[in-house]
Design a protein around this motif. Structure first.
Motif, PDB file in Angstrom:
ATOM      1  N   ASP A   1       0.811  -1.218   0.000  1.00 13.74           N
ATOM      2  CA  ASP A   1       0.000   0.000   0.000  1.00 13.74           C
ATOM      3  C   ASP A   1       0.841   1.263   0.000  1.00 13.74           C
ATOM      4  OD1 ASP A   1       1.047  -0.117   2.526  1.00 13.74           O
ATOM      5  OD2 ASP A   1      -0.855   0.138   3.594  1.00 13.74           O
ATOM      6  N   GLY A   2       2.167   1.123  -0.093  1.00 16.14           N
ATOM      7  CA  GLY A   2       3.062   2.267  -0.114  1.00 16.14           C
ATOM      8  C   GLY A   2       3.540   2.723   1.252  1.00 16.14           C
ATOM      9  N   THR A   3       2.977   2.140   2.322  1.00 20.14           N
ATOM     10  CA  THR A   3       3.371   2.517   3.677  1.00 20.14           C
ATOM     11  C   THR A   3       4.709   1.881   4.035  1.00 20.14           C
ATOM     12  OG1 THR A   3       1.048   2.618   4.327  1.00 20.14           O
ATOM     13  CG2 THR A   3       2.675   2.527   6.099  1.00 20.14           C
ATOM     14  N   ILE A   4       5.555   2.621   4.747  1.00 23.04           N
ATOM     15  CA  ILE A   4       6.859   2.125   5.154  1.00 23.04           C
ATOM     16  C   ILE A   4       6.764   1.506   6.535  1.00 23.04           C
ATOM     17  CG2 ILE A   4       9.247   2.771   5.685  1.00 23.04           C
ATOM     18  CD1 ILE A   4       8.967   4.995   3.599  1.00 23.04           C
ATOM     19  N   HIS A   5       7.343   0.321   6.686  1.00 21.78           N
ATOM     20  CA  HIS A   5       7.344  -0.416   7.944  1.00 21.78           C
ATOM     21  C   HIS A   5       8.785  -0.762   8.317  1.00 21.78           C
ATOM     22  CE1 HIS A   5       2.965  -1.266   7.547  1.00 21.78           C
ATOM     23  NE2 HIS A   5       3.251  -1.258   6.253  1.00 21.78           N
ATOM     24  N   ALA A   6       9.024  -0.923   9.607  1.00 25.64           N
ATOM     25  CA  ALA A   6      10.329  -1.369  10.090  1.00 25.64           C
ATOM     26  C   ALA A   6      10.115  -2.464  11.129  1.00 25.64           C
ATOM     27  CB  ALA A   6      11.111  -0.214  10.697  1.00 25.64           C
ATOM     28  N   ASN A   7      10.893  -3.531  11.005  1.00 21.84           N
ATOM     29  CA  ASN A   7      10.788  -4.661  11.925  1.00 21.84           C
ATOM     30  C   ASN A   7      12.175  -5.221  12.204  1.00 21.84           C
ATOM     31  OD1 ASN A   7       7.713  -5.398  12.151  1.00 21.84           O
ATOM     32  ND2 ASN A   7       8.062  -5.022   9.975  1.00 21.84           N
ATOM     33  N   LEU A   8      12.327  -5.809  13.381  1.00 20.65           N
ATOM     34  CA  LEU A   8      13.564  -6.502  13.708  1.00 20.65           C
ATOM     35  C   LEU A   8      13.759  -7.646  12.725  1.00 20.65           C
ATOM     36  CD1 LEU A   8      15.897  -6.730  15.808  1.00 20.65           C
ATOM     37  CD2 LEU A   8      14.461  -8.364  17.049  1.00 20.65           C
ATOM     38  N   ASN A   9      14.967  -7.762  12.196  1.00 18.95           N
ATOM     39  CA  ASN A   9      15.263  -8.781  11.190  1.00 18.95           C
ATOM     40  C   ASN A   9      15.483 -10.131  11.878  1.00 18.95           C
ATOM     41  OD1 ASN A   9      15.936 -10.101   8.842  1.00 18.95           O
ATOM     42  ND2 ASN A   9      17.874  -9.028   8.523  1.00 18.95           N
ATOM     43  N   MET A  10      14.391 -10.681  12.403  1.00 18.15           N
ATOM     44  CA  MET A  10      14.468 -11.916  13.181  1.00 18.15           C
ATOM     45  C   MET A  10      13.150 -12.665  13.100  1.00 18.15           C
ATOM     46  SD  MET A  10      15.044 -12.389  17.303  1.00 18.15           S
ATOM     47  CE  MET A  10      13.309 -12.054  17.666  1.00 18.15           C
ATOM     48  N   CYS A  11      13.243 -13.962  12.859  1.00 18.67           N
ATOM     49  CA  CYS A  11      12.057 -14.809  12.868  1.00 18.67           C
ATOM     50  C   CYS A  11      11.606 -15.033  14.309  1.00 18.67           C
ATOM     51  CB  CYS A  11      12.354 -16.147  12.197  1.00 18.67           C
ATOM     52  SG  CYS A  11      10.931 -17.275  12.156  1.00 18.67           S
ATOM     53  N   ARG A  12      10.297 -14.959  14.535  1.00 21.53           N
ATOM     54  CA  ARG A  12       9.778 -15.108  15.879  1.00 21.53           C
ATOM     55  C   ARG A  12       9.757 -16.574  16.346  1.00 21.53           C
ATOM     56  NH1 ARG A  12       6.594 -11.367  18.205  1.00 21.53           N
ATOM     57  NH2 ARG A  12       6.966 -12.686  20.038  1.00 21.53           N
ATOM     58  N   HIS A  13      10.044 -17.509  15.448  1.00 19.98           N
ATOM     59  CA  HIS A  13       9.996 -18.915  15.840  1.00 19.98           C
ATOM     60  C   HIS A  13      11.227 -19.335  16.625  1.00 19.98           C
ATOM     61  CE1 HIS A  13      10.401 -23.377  14.761  1.00 19.98           C
ATOM     62  NE2 HIS A  13       9.428 -23.308  15.646  1.00 19.98           N
ATOM     63  N   ARG A  14      12.422 -19.168  16.026  1.00 15.86           N
ATOM     64  CA  ARG A  14      13.664 -19.526  16.711  1.00 15.86           C
ATOM     65  C   ARG A  14      14.755 -18.467  16.555  1.00 15.86           C
ATOM     66  NH1 ARG A  14      10.602 -22.406  18.724  1.00 15.86           N
ATOM     67  NH2 ARG A  14      10.699 -24.659  19.087  1.00 15.86           N
ATOM     68  N   GLY A  15      14.390 -17.311  16.033  1.00 14.11           N
ATOM     69  CA  GLY A  15      15.330 -16.203  16.012  1.00 14.11           C
ATOM     70  C   GLY A  15      16.265 -16.143  14.825  1.00 14.11           C
ATOM     71  N   ASN A  16      16.010 -16.885  13.778  1.00 16.69           N
ATOM     72  CA  ASN A  16      16.875 -16.838  12.604  1.00 16.69           C
ATOM     73  C   ASN A  16      16.771 -15.482  11.909  1.00 16.69           C
ATOM     74  OD1 ASN A  16      18.650 -17.821  10.636  1.00 16.69           O
ATOM     75  ND2 ASN A  16      16.995 -18.592   9.352  1.00 16.69           N
ATOM     76  N   VAL A  17      17.840 -15.074  11.241  1.00 16.64           N
ATOM     77  CA  VAL A  17      17.803 -13.863  10.431  1.00 16.64           C
ATOM     78  C   VAL A  17      16.863 -14.097   9.258  1.00 16.64           C
ATOM     79  CG1 VAL A  17      19.150 -12.338   8.946  1.00 16.64           C
ATOM     80  CG2 VAL A  17      20.110 -13.129  11.113  1.00 16.64           C
ATOM     81  N   MET A  18      15.909 -13.191   9.078  1.00 10.96           N
ATOM     82  CA  MET A  18      14.915 -13.378   8.015  1.00 10.96           C
ATOM     83  C   MET A  18      15.446 -12.950   6.655  1.00 10.96           C
ATOM     84  SD  MET A  18      12.191 -14.779   9.125  1.00 10.96           S
ATOM     85  CE  MET A  18      11.322 -14.503   7.598  1.00 10.96           C
ATOM     86  N   CYS A  19      16.034 -11.773   6.606  1.00 11.35           N
ATOM     87  CA  CYS A  19      16.458 -11.201   5.336  1.00 11.35           C
ATOM     88  C   CYS A  19      17.973 -11.087   5.337  1.00 11.35           C
ATOM     89  CB  CYS A  19      15.803  -9.834   5.150  1.00 11.35           C
ATOM     90  SG  CYS A  19      16.058  -9.125   3.529  1.00 11.35           S
ATOM     91  N   LYS A  20      18.625 -11.817   4.452  1.00  9.02           N
ATOM     92  CA  LYS A  20      20.087 -11.869   4.446  1.00  9.02           C
ATOM     93  C   LYS A  20      20.719 -10.896   3.459  1.00  9.02           C
ATOM     94  CE  LYS A  20      20.063 -16.721   5.914  1.00  9.02           C
ATOM     95  NZ  LYS A  20      18.593 -16.867   6.024  1.00  9.02           N
ATOM     96  N   SER A  21      19.917 -10.230   2.657  1.00  4.55           N
ATOM     97  CA  SER A  21      20.427  -9.236   1.709  1.00  4.55           C
ATOM     98  C   SER A  21      20.288  -7.846   2.293  1.00  4.55           C
ATOM     99  CB  SER A  21      19.657  -9.312   0.382  1.00  4.55           C
ATOM    100  OG  SER A  21      19.809 -10.581  -0.222  1.00  4.55           O
ATOM    101  N   GLU A  22      21.199  -6.942   1.940  1.00  6.63           N
ATOM    102  CA  GLU A  22      21.151  -5.589   2.466  1.00  6.63           C
ATOM    103  C   GLU A  22      20.123  -4.721   1.763  1.00  6.63           C
ATOM    104  OE1 GLU A  22      24.913  -3.689   2.653  1.00  6.63           O
ATOM    105  OE2 GLU A  22      25.736  -5.102   4.111  1.00  6.63           O
ATOM    106  N   MET A  23      19.713  -5.101   0.576  1.00  8.89           N
ATOM    107  CA  MET A  23      18.678  -4.363  -0.136  1.00  8.89           C
ATOM    108  C   MET A  23      18.081  -5.266  -1.200  1.00  8.89           C
ATOM    109  SD  MET A  23      20.980  -1.720  -2.428  1.00  8.89           S
ATOM    110  CE  MET A  23      21.658  -0.971  -0.955  1.00  8.89           C
ATOM    111  N   GLY A  24      16.851  -4.964  -1.598  1.00  5.42           N
ATOM    112  CA  GLY A  24      16.199  -5.775  -2.611  1.00  5.42           C
ATOM    113  C   GLY A  24      14.724  -5.441  -2.700  1.00  5.42           C
ATOM    114  N   ASN A  25      13.952  -6.376  -3.266  1.00  4.32           N
ATOM    115  CA  ASN A  25      12.510  -6.192  -3.403  1.00  4.32           C
ATOM    116  C   ASN A  25      11.820  -7.517  -3.144  1.00  4.32           C
ATOM    117  OD1 ASN A  25       9.881  -6.369  -5.137  1.00  4.32           O
ATOM    118  ND2 ASN A  25      10.273  -4.179  -4.924  1.00  4.32           N
TER     119      ASN A  25
END
Length: 437
Positions: A80-104
C-alpha cells in the motif's frame, strides 16, 4: 582496550559530565568496552536513529536492512506504499529473516523452519500449522518485532523506545538547518546510487564530533585542497562563519562563510532561484551566505555540503553527502555514506555532484582518506593504558556570546572554529549514559 569495573562506571560517567561542563573530555571514551556497552544499553536503545532515505525504497516491496545499535532492522515499503520497520528476526527460533542488504520482496520466508511474513511484519505462513500446533498458535500473536519509525523530509528514523518523545520534538530547532541539506528545490532530495559501505577501526564518536562543526582541522588535514585550488576559500578565511547548536539536544552544525563566495554558489542558477521559494526568509538569509556546512544529528548521522572543483581552480560543484556511523564494537564501526542530489535537478548536474562527492568523500575519496587516517590513529591511541585518565581540552569558545545578528535558531556563535557544538554533543551523550533522558 581499557575496561572499567562496573562499580566504577557510574562514577566515571558523572565525572565525565562534570568535565564536559568545564571544557574537558576523556580520551578513554573513544575506545573502551564498558563505554561501548553502556552506549548500547542507554543510548542506542532510546535515541531516534537514522535508518534510511525514502528514495532508497521507492516502490512497493523495496527494502533495505540497517542497524540501530546491535539490532538489525528491515525497512520495507508495503504493497500500500506505507513504510514499515521490523527486527530482522524470525519469531519462531530467532533466525535472520532477510540476508540481503537491499532488494525487493513482498514476503520474507525463514530459511530454518519456513515461517513466512509479509514485508509489513505480519505472520501469514506456518508449515504444519494444524498438525504441529493443534490450534494452540495464533498467527496474529507472532508477528515480527516492530520498530517505531517516523520521517522528516525523506529521512526515516527509528527508535527502540516506545515511550520516547516524537521525532519532531527530538530534532527540535535543528530542522531549520537540516533543510539546508534536504530542500534543494520543490521536489526535495534523493539518494544517488547505493551507499558506500565499509568497516573501519575508528570510533563512531570521533566522526560524529568532526562533522558537528570541526573546521579547525580543515586547513591542516586537508591543506592540499587549498594549495591545489579545490576549495573556493583559503586557509586564512576558512574559519569564518558560525557554529550553531540546539542546546540540550546534541545536534550541531558548522556554517563556513567566505566573503566573496556568491550566494548559493555551486548550484545551477535555476535551482538556486527555486530554493529561495522553498526556504523561509530567515533560511534564505542564512543559507545564501553558506559556503560549507557540516552538521551532525545526534547521535550518529552527519551531513556535509560544499563546493568542490572537479578541475582545480575552476568554479566548484556543490554536493551533499549524508553519512551514518554504526558502532560494531569499541573503537570499530561500520560506515555508510550516501550522495544526496536535488530530485528535480538535471541529470548533468546530478552526475557532476556525484562525481565531486566520489572524488572528495566517497570510500576512496581524497578528503575521506585524510580523515580516516587521523581518526583511526586517535582511536588506537585511546586504547592505550597510559591514557586511561587523560582528558582532551574542549575549552575553545567557552566565553563566546551568541551572535545577536544571526537570524537562525539555537545557540549560535562565531567563528566557525569553536568547541561549543562539541560540548553540546557530549553533554547530551552524557545525559543518555547517565540514564537521565
Amino acid at each position: 582496550m581499557t575496561t572499567a569495573e562496573p562499580s566504577d562506571l557510574a562514577d566515571w560517567v558523572q565525572r565525565t559530565r562534570q568535565g564536559i561542563a568545564e571544557g574537558r573530555f576523556p580520551a578513554r571514551a573513544f575506545n573502551d568496552q564498558s563505554v561501548y556497552d553502556l552506549e548500547q544499553k542507554h543510548l542506542f536503545s532510546r535515541a531516534w536513529c537514522f535508518l534510511a532515505h525514502e528514495s532508497e525504497i521507492p516502490s512497493a516491496g523495496d527494502y533495505v536492512t540497517r542497524f540501530i545499535g546491535n539490532n538489525n532492522i528491515i525497512v520495507a515499503r508495503g504493497e500500500d506504499g506505507t513504510i514499515h520497520a521490523n527486527l530482522n528476526m524470525c519469531r519462531h527460533r530467532g533466525n535472520v529473516m532477510c540476508k540481503s542488504e537491499m532488494g525487493n520482496s513482498s514476503h520474507f520466508r525463514c530459511s530454518f523452519h519456513g515461517w513466512t511474513y509479509k514485508n509489513t511484519g505480519q505472520l501469514i505462513g506456518v508449515p504444519y500449522m494444524k498438525e504441529g500446533y493443534e490450534g494452540r498458535l495464533k498467527r496474529k500473536d507472532w508477528a515480527m518485532v516492530p520498530v517505531r519509525i517516523d520521517s522528516y523530509e525523506g529521512l526515516i528514523f527509528g527508535t527502540l523506545d516506545p515511550e520516547s518523545e516524537s521525532l519532531g520534538e527530538y530534532l527540535g530547532d535543528f530542522r531549520f538547518y537540516l533543510d539546508l541539506y534536504l530542500k534543494h528545490g520543490e521536489q526535495g532530495c534523493e539518494v544517488h546510487g547505493p551507499p558506500d559501505h565499509w568497516l573501519a577501526n575508528t570510533d563512531w564518536k570521533i566522526c560524529a564530533e568532526n562533522f558537528a562543526g570541526d573546521g579547525y582541522h580543515t586547513p591542516v588535514a586537508h591543506q592540499w585542497g587549498f594549495h591545489l585550488g579545490y576549495f573556493p576559500s583559503s586557509g586564512s578565511t576558512h574559519s569564518q562563519g558560525w557554529a550553531a547548536s540546539v542546546p540540550g539536544r546534541g545536534h550541531g552544525v558548522g556554517l563556513g562563510h567566505s566573503p566573496n563566495f556568491p550566494p548559493f554558489g555551486g548550484f545551477p542558477p535555476e535551482l538556486a532561484e527555486e530554493m529561495k521559494t522553498v526556504f523561509s526568509a530567515e533560511q534564505t538569509e542564512v543559507f545564501s551566505k553558506v559556503r560549507t556546512a557540516v552538521g551532525t544529528v545526534f547521535p550518529n548521522l552527519s551531513f556535509l555540503m560544499q563546493p568542490f572543483s572537479l578541475v582545480p581552480g575552476e568554479p566548484g560543484v556543490r554536493f551533499v553527502t549524508m553519512r551514518l556511523y554504526h558502532p560494531v564494537g569499541p573503537g570499530r564501526m561500520e560506515m555508510y555514506s550516501w550522495c544526496l542530489v536535488p530530485k528535480g535537478a538535471s541529470k548533468e548536474y546530478k552526475d557532476a555532484a556525484y562525481r565531486a562527492y566520489t572524488l572528495a568523500f566517497g570510500q576512496a575519496g581524497t578528503f575521506e582518506q585524510d580523515d580516516f587516517e587521523n581518526w583511526a590513529k586517535v582511536t588506537r591511541s585511546a586504547a592505550s593504558t597510559m591514557v586511561a585518565d587523560v582528558d582532551f581540552p574542549y575549552s575553545m569558545g567557552m566565553d563566546s556570546d551568541p551572535d545577536p545578528n544571526f537570524v537562525g535558531p539555537g545557540h549560535v556563535v562565531t567563528p566557525y572554529v569553536n568547541d561549543t557544538n562539541f560540548r553540546n554533543l557530549w553533554s547530551r551523550w552524557g545525559d543518555y549514559l547517565a540514564n537521565e533522558v
